[in-house]
Design a protein around this motif. Sequence first.
Motif, PDB file in Angstrom:
ATOM      1  N   ILE A 109     -37.683 -39.495 -50.598  1.00  0.00           N
ATOM      2  CA  ILE A 109     -38.934 -39.256 -49.884  1.00  0.00           C
ATOM      3  C   ILE A 109     -39.560 -38.161 -50.223  1.00  0.00           C
ATOM      4  N   ILE A 110     -38.950 -36.847 -50.259  1.00  0.00           N
ATOM      5  CA  ILE A 110     -39.443 -35.534 -50.543  1.00  0.00           C
ATOM      6  C   ILE A 110     -40.020 -35.792 -52.061  1.00  0.00           C
ATOM      7  N   ASP A 111     -39.583 -36.542 -52.945  1.00  0.00           N
ATOM      8  CA  ASP A 111     -40.129 -36.832 -54.426  1.00  0.00           C
ATOM      9  C   ASP A 111     -41.570 -37.565 -54.088  1.00  0.00           C
ATOM     10  N   ASP A 112     -41.588 -38.487 -53.398  1.00  0.00           N
ATOM     11  CA  ASP A 112     -42.938 -38.921 -52.891  1.00  0.00           C
ATOM     12  C   ASP A 112     -43.887 -38.100 -52.484  1.00  0.00           C
TER      13      ASP A 112
ATOM     14  N   LYS B 288     -41.670 -36.508 -43.567  1.00  0.00           N
ATOM     15  CA  LYS B 288     -40.524 -35.263 -43.680  1.00  0.00           C
ATOM     16  C   LYS B 288     -39.737 -35.165 -42.535  1.00  0.00           C
ATOM     17  N   ARG B 289     -40.117 -35.773 -41.351  1.00  0.00           N
ATOM     18  CA  ARG B 289     -39.255 -35.708 -40.298  1.00  0.00           C
ATOM     19  C   ARG B 289     -38.245 -36.719 -40.661  1.00  0.00           C
ATOM     20  N   GLN B 290     -38.547 -37.929 -41.142  1.00  0.00           N
ATOM     21  CA  GLN B 290     -37.413 -38.971 -41.553  1.00  0.00           C
ATOM     22  C   GLN B 290     -36.291 -38.251 -42.334  1.00  0.00           C
ATOM     23  N   ALA B 291     -36.926 -37.433 -43.535  1.00  0.00           N
ATOM     24  CA  ALA B 291     -36.040 -36.823 -44.539  1.00  0.00           C
ATOM     25  C   ALA B 291     -35.199 -35.982 -44.058  1.00  0.00           C
ATOM     26  N   SER B 292     -35.803 -35.043 -43.010  1.00  0.00           N
ATOM     27  CA  SER B 292     -34.659 -34.127 -42.084  1.00  0.00           C
ATOM     28  C   SER B 292     -33.532 -34.853 -41.494  1.00  0.00           C
ATOM     29  N   GLN B 293     -33.962 -35.851 -40.769  1.00  0.00           N
ATOM     30  CA  GLN B 293     -32.925 -36.839 -40.111  1.00  0.00           C
ATOM     31  C   GLN B 293     -32.076 -37.309 -40.851  1.00  0.00           C
ATOM     32  N   LEU B 294     -32.377 -37.881 -42.109  1.00  0.00           N
ATOM     33  CA  LEU B 294     -31.304 -38.214 -43.274  1.00  0.00           C
ATOM     34  C   LEU B 294     -30.260 -37.114 -43.340  1.00  0.00           C
ATOM     35  N   ILE B 295     -31.078 -35.910 -43.497  1.00  0.00           N
ATOM     36  CA  ILE B 295     -29.873 -34.738 -44.075  1.00  0.00           C
ATOM     37  C   ILE B 295     -29.034 -34.498 -42.725  1.00  0.00           C
TER      38      ILE B 295
ATOM     39  N   LYS C  61     -49.402 -39.303 -59.507  1.00  0.00           N
ATOM     40  CA  LYS C  61     -49.308 -40.776 -60.099  1.00  0.00           C
ATOM     41  C   LYS C  61     -49.231 -41.835 -59.359  1.00  0.00           C
ATOM     42  N   ASP C  62     -48.572 -41.714 -58.362  1.00  0.00           N
ATOM     43  CA  ASP C  62     -48.245 -42.753 -57.323  1.00  0.00           C
ATOM     44  C   ASP C  62     -49.672 -43.322 -56.627  1.00  0.00           C
ATOM     45  N   VAL C  63     -50.395 -42.137 -56.118  1.00  0.00           N
ATOM     46  CA  VAL C  63     -51.594 -42.589 -55.456  1.00  0.00           C
ATOM     47  C   VAL C  63     -52.532 -43.260 -56.552  1.00  0.00           C
ATOM     48  N   GLN C  64     -52.648 -42.659 -57.648  1.00  0.00           N
ATOM     49  CA  GLN C  64     -53.563 -43.153 -58.738  1.00  0.00           C
ATOM     50  C   GLN C  64     -53.164 -44.676 -59.045  1.00  0.00           C
ATOM     51  N   ALA C  65     -51.902 -44.855 -59.176  1.00  0.00           N
ATOM     52  CA  ALA C  65     -51.250 -46.161 -59.436  1.00  0.00           C
ATOM     53  C   ALA C  65     -51.462 -47.179 -58.109  1.00  0.00           C
ATOM     54  N   GLY C  66     -52.022 -46.821 -57.099  1.00  0.00           N
ATOM     55  CA  GLY C  66     -51.999 -47.543 -55.686  1.00  0.00           C
ATOM     56  C   GLY C  66     -50.398 -47.795 -55.341  1.00  0.00           C
ATOM     57  N   LYS C  67     -49.458 -46.964 -55.723  1.00  0.00           N
ATOM     58  CA  LYS C  67     -48.075 -47.596 -55.433  1.00  0.00           C
ATOM     59  C   LYS C  67     -47.707 -47.129 -53.754  1.00  0.00           C
ATOM     60  N   VAL C  68     -47.042 -48.032 -53.484  1.00  0.00           N
ATOM     61  CA  VAL C  68     -46.392 -47.910 -52.058  1.00  0.00           C
ATOM     62  C   VAL C  68     -45.493 -46.944 -52.026  1.00  0.00           C
ATOM     63  N   THR C  69     -45.398 -45.920 -51.109  1.00  0.00           N
ATOM     64  CA  THR C  69     -44.531 -44.800 -51.191  1.00  0.00           C
ATOM     65  C   THR C  69     -44.186 -44.462 -49.555  1.00  0.00           C
ATOM     66  N   TYR C  70     -43.362 -43.790 -49.273  1.00  0.00           N
ATOM     67  CA  TYR C  70     -42.923 -43.330 -48.004  1.00  0.00           C
ATOM     68  C   TYR C  70     -44.294 -42.655 -47.424  1.00  0.00           C
ATOM     69  N   PRO C  71     -44.686 -41.662 -47.938  1.00  0.00           N
ATOM     70  CA  PRO C  71     -45.867 -41.374 -47.220  1.00  0.00           C
ATOM     71  C   PRO C  71     -47.119 -42.166 -47.219  1.00  0.00           C
ATOM     72  N   SER C  72     -47.214 -43.319 -48.039  1.00  0.00           N
ATOM     73  CA  SER C  72     -48.131 -44.112 -47.782  1.00  0.00           C
ATOM     74  C   SER C  72     -47.798 -45.160 -46.774  1.00  0.00           C
ATOM     75  N   LEU C  73     -46.682 -45.223 -46.261  1.00  0.00           N
ATOM     76  CA  LEU C  73     -46.424 -46.052 -44.949  1.00  0.00           C
ATOM     77  C   LEU C  73     -46.370 -45.297 -43.798  1.00  0.00           C
ATOM     78  N   TRP C  74     -45.750 -44.266 -44.011  1.00  0.00           N
ATOM     79  CA  TRP C  74     -45.271 -43.336 -42.774  1.00  0.00           C
ATOM     80  C   TRP C  74     -46.370 -42.086 -42.420  1.00  0.00           C
TER      81      TRP C  74
ATOM     82  N   ASN D 288     -36.879 -49.401 -49.650  1.00  0.00           N
ATOM     83  CA  ASN D 288     -35.388 -48.966 -49.627  1.00  0.00           C
ATOM     84  C   ASN D 288     -34.662 -49.276 -50.542  1.00  0.00           C
ATOM     85  N   TYR D 289     -34.867 -51.034 -50.921  1.00  0.00           N
ATOM     86  CA  TYR D 289     -34.202 -51.427 -51.814  1.00  0.00           C
ATOM     87  C   TYR D 289     -34.241 -50.715 -53.268  1.00  0.00           C
ATOM     88  N   ILE D 290     -35.636 -50.570 -53.548  1.00  0.00           N
ATOM     89  CA  ILE D 290     -35.748 -49.738 -54.995  1.00  0.00           C
ATOM     90  C   ILE D 290     -35.259 -48.459 -55.112  1.00  0.00           C
ATOM     91  N   HIS D 291     -35.367 -47.439 -54.039  1.00  0.00           N
ATOM     92  CA  HIS D 291     -34.718 -46.323 -53.900  1.00  0.00           C
ATOM     93  C   HIS D 291     -33.349 -46.260 -53.822  1.00  0.00           C
TER      94      HIS D 291
END
Lengths: 309, 309
Positions: A234-237, A273-280, A254-267, A189-192
């Motif tokens: 979140i949608i970008d991820d 998608k649900r979290q993004a909708s709620q934020l909107i 690229k994210d998956v390839q780099a083993g990067k932690v993303t919202y989809p990798s956590l959730w 969350n800090y990063i984004h």
Amino acid sequence: MIFAATETDSSQPESTFDLSTYLVKHKKAINLALDSALPVIYPEKIYEAMRYSLLAGGKRLRPILCLASCELAGGTAEMAMPTACAVEMIHTMSLIHDDLPAMDNDDYRRGKLTNHKVYGEDIAILAGDGLLSYAFEFIASKTENVPPQQVLQVIAHLARASGAPGLVGGQVVDLESEGLKDVSLETLNYIHAHKTGAVLESCVVCGAILTGASPGDLQRFSRFAKNIGLAFQIIDDILDITATAEELGKTAGKDVQAGKVTYPSLWGIEESKRQASQLIVEAKEQLAVFGNKAQALLAIADYIISRSN
Amino acid sequence: MIFAATETDSSQPESTFDLSTYLVKHKKAINLALDSALPVIYPEKIYEAMRYSLLAGGKRLRPILCLASCELAGGTAEMAMPTACAVEMIHTMSLIHDDLPAMDNDDYRRGKLTNHKVYGEDIAILAGDGLLSYAFEFIASKTENVPPQQVLQVIAHLARASGAPGLVGGQVVDLESEGLKDVSLETLNYIHAHKTGAVLESCVVCGAILTGASPGDLQRFSRFAKNIGLAFQIIDDILDITATAEELGKTAGKDVQAGKVTYPSLWGIEESKRQASQLIVEAKEQLAVFGNKAQALLAIADYIISRSN
């Protein structure tokens, strides 16, 4: 559109607002303003390099948000155009520097070779520096019909969002988290909130500052923008996983390839998608007080979760 | 001191002015202001990297010029301190980025390892970006007792001097001229008038803008600064040949080693010294109208050609 219908004046159905036409019209105005802001003079190479990335297309979402928030707060698009151009210059600077070999080392951006692949690393670094300086020169010298005190507030806000307390800080934590498997949700969350969120928030808030909006209204604009900024990320991820490189105009997966932690990798994708909708939903609630006048920003919020690139 | 004596009020001999005390006092105030401007917060690494180069010493000539010109134009050092700090942030940014492997690839600066040698290239690029943004935030948010319109003029002037029409443009032409044996005097003048000269000129002019100085006075300050800026560069070129690395705090003899065209390589050392002296005479003539009030700037002009590092 279901969220908006409950929040806005139902006597004026939101369907009368044509987002697509709105985006096309404003994007055209922004592209014209950016084009004429940066003529090629001696030494040509640096202006060409700056123009190469600045005029490489893109959705122009940030400057459009700036114009829309200025209009919603009672101002005109003309008042906000220099600031809108400046946020796009700063965004472009961050892309050029992020793509450098010492940073994310990317070869493609917006479907074209990255700046340093065309002009070399030295010129790419300088093109970013030039765009960052020009952004502040442009606001300071081109803004018209706005009290100078408000222009200064805009410069302070946007510079803060671009620097270590914003964009730069987010990028640093992103670099530090690279390759780590145990990045926490708090860190993500800090990063984004900083890397993408701060400048995006600044676009919206600065549009309102230019009109002399009240602290309460600035708070509403700020919350709206923070929410749509995080939803955007979140949608970008998600798109990094589900879209093709052609759709994105940049390397996909690229994210998956780099083993990067993303919202989809956590959730997972569905929960993301649900979290993004709620934020909107929560973003749009912030603008309920403006009724139907907010239709452009409300429609942009909906667009952010429905986009495919 | 012979030049000054003919230009200034002879009833107040210039020898009463103690430049050394003046420089020490102002340098101390600037270092304190820079130190407290940039506390270390999360993410610590970027603030440490920014502080590492910003607080690495240096003569603080640029910010001192800014304070001195503001005082000469009728203002106070306090009015100009945020701008003075900002010019040092921008100068430091340019040093960090210039030293990168993709640019001049330097390992030492001001007697210390360069930023990227300590923090890595990625952080060094971001530290520069952070300093550039912060410079404008700092002026916009910290300047007090100055009409906002004048603060905006300062931001516009300094941003222009830092960008493609100034510092960045000079660096580009410098990079393009690298390895060429037939660099003309015109090109060499362009490089220095932009790479070193533009920000230095901006220091002096912005100090005066803050006081609401007349266009005629701004013109005088500008001409004074352009002359001392070029003299400063000629002396730099001479010192690269005649001084040791210890005296310079950076690699000596780099220009000759790189086969770089410099003023001494075009003119020889003696003629270079003569030209620098002539520029200083003409610089000081610009300030004759201020009489003895200009003693700080006049003494700094003399110091520029007499310095040994």
